[in-house]
Design an enzyme around this catalytic site. Sequence first.
Site, PDB file in Angstrom:
ATOM      1  N   ASN A   4       0.736  -1.482   0.280  1.00  0.00           N
ATOM      2  CA  ASN A   4      -0.107  -0.054  -0.206  1.00  0.00           C
ATOM      3  C   ASN A   4       1.103   1.551   0.175  1.00  0.00           C
ATOM      4  OD1 ASN A   4      -2.634   1.921   1.098  1.00  0.00           O
ATOM      5  ND2 ASN A   4      -0.854   1.666   2.702  1.00  0.00           N
ATOM      6  N   TYR A  19       3.241   9.811 -11.168  1.00  0.00           N
ATOM      7  CA  TYR A  19       2.915   8.601 -10.602  1.00  0.00           C
ATOM      8  C   TYR A  19       1.346   8.208 -11.720  1.00  0.00           C
ATOM      9  CZ  TYR A  19      -0.886   8.385  -7.142  1.00  0.00           C
ATOM     10  OH  TYR A  19      -2.020   7.607  -5.659  1.00  0.00           O
TER      11      TYR A  19
END
Length: 272
Positions: free
Chosen positions: A96, A175
Amino acid sequence: MAALEKMFNVKGKSVIVTGGASGLGLAYAEIMAEHGARVCLFDIDTDGMNRVVADMAQKGWDVWGQTVDVGDRPAMAAAFDAVAAKHGRIDTVFANAGIDPGPGFNTPTGERNPDGAIENIPDEQWDRGIEINLTSVYVTVKNAVRHMKPAGGGEIIVTSSIAALINESIVGTSYMPAKAAVNHFVRHMAMELGAYGIRVNAILPGPFITNIAGGRLRNKADRAAFESQSLIGRIGDVEDIKGLALLLASPAGAYFTGSLIVIDGGSLTRMT
Ligand SMILES: NC(=O)c1ccc[n+]([C@@H]2O[C@H](COP(=O)([O-])OP(=O)(O)OC[C@H]3O[C@@H](n4cnc5c(N)ncnc54)[C@H](O)[C@@H]3O)[C@@H](O)[C@H]2O)c1
């Protein structure tokens, strides 16, 4: 045990959550620990991690933490081994941890931001973005599988993003490609690992209020930019992610693998 309880049973599972000290990772840790799993957080923020571990311990939940940078491969291997030594096995891993690697090429109000322009991105910023948002997922899965394969199975749940499927101009450029590659990697791992009883899935959140990017979704302009994308008029609260996490980690999710599950209040539907 009642049928519903059995379906979502995670009691006694040995769980790792990377980036577990805050935001979505903390929500994953809470829902698992609340339902009787033994949870280890990996995070670089030692103080923040100690605080949330103390809070959860007060509730009687079985939670501890290790200070680990998910970009540090030897440290990651040692941290996985420490969990296996303490819990006897590793059942469920949430890959995560993630970062906003820097400013996007637009501001939330739509002006160009020179700091995010491609020609101005510092190479170290690009490299760190790829290292934490993509390579660390590979490192996490590799270490998880090292323990899960001999034990006969497990679940790996990766936090990707809807930014894997669309382009966000206010998010640091690396990203988007990092998360897109994560999606493909998740499906590839599901293909490789299904035969060993290991399920691999990705959660693709839309905007959630967390501490990413300095917690900017709490600022009015950023929040408004993202809120306007939602079909239900709001951005996500970390509580909203808990049901999906529990589903994927429990017997109720037994038939999910290679799934890329969007949870975004309809943002993607509006934008595509
Ligand atoms: N919040 C959102 O809107 C959103 C949307 C889509 C995807 N995501 C993804 O969700 C995941 C969690 O982010 P969040 O929003 O909860 O952010 P957050 O900043 O609240 O939490 C991230 C946690 O990861 C930790 N972390 C950062 N770098 C690390 C490293 N190198 N090693 C170990 N720990 C590290 C931080 O200390 C923090 O505790 C990320 O992968 C992010 O890309 C978030």
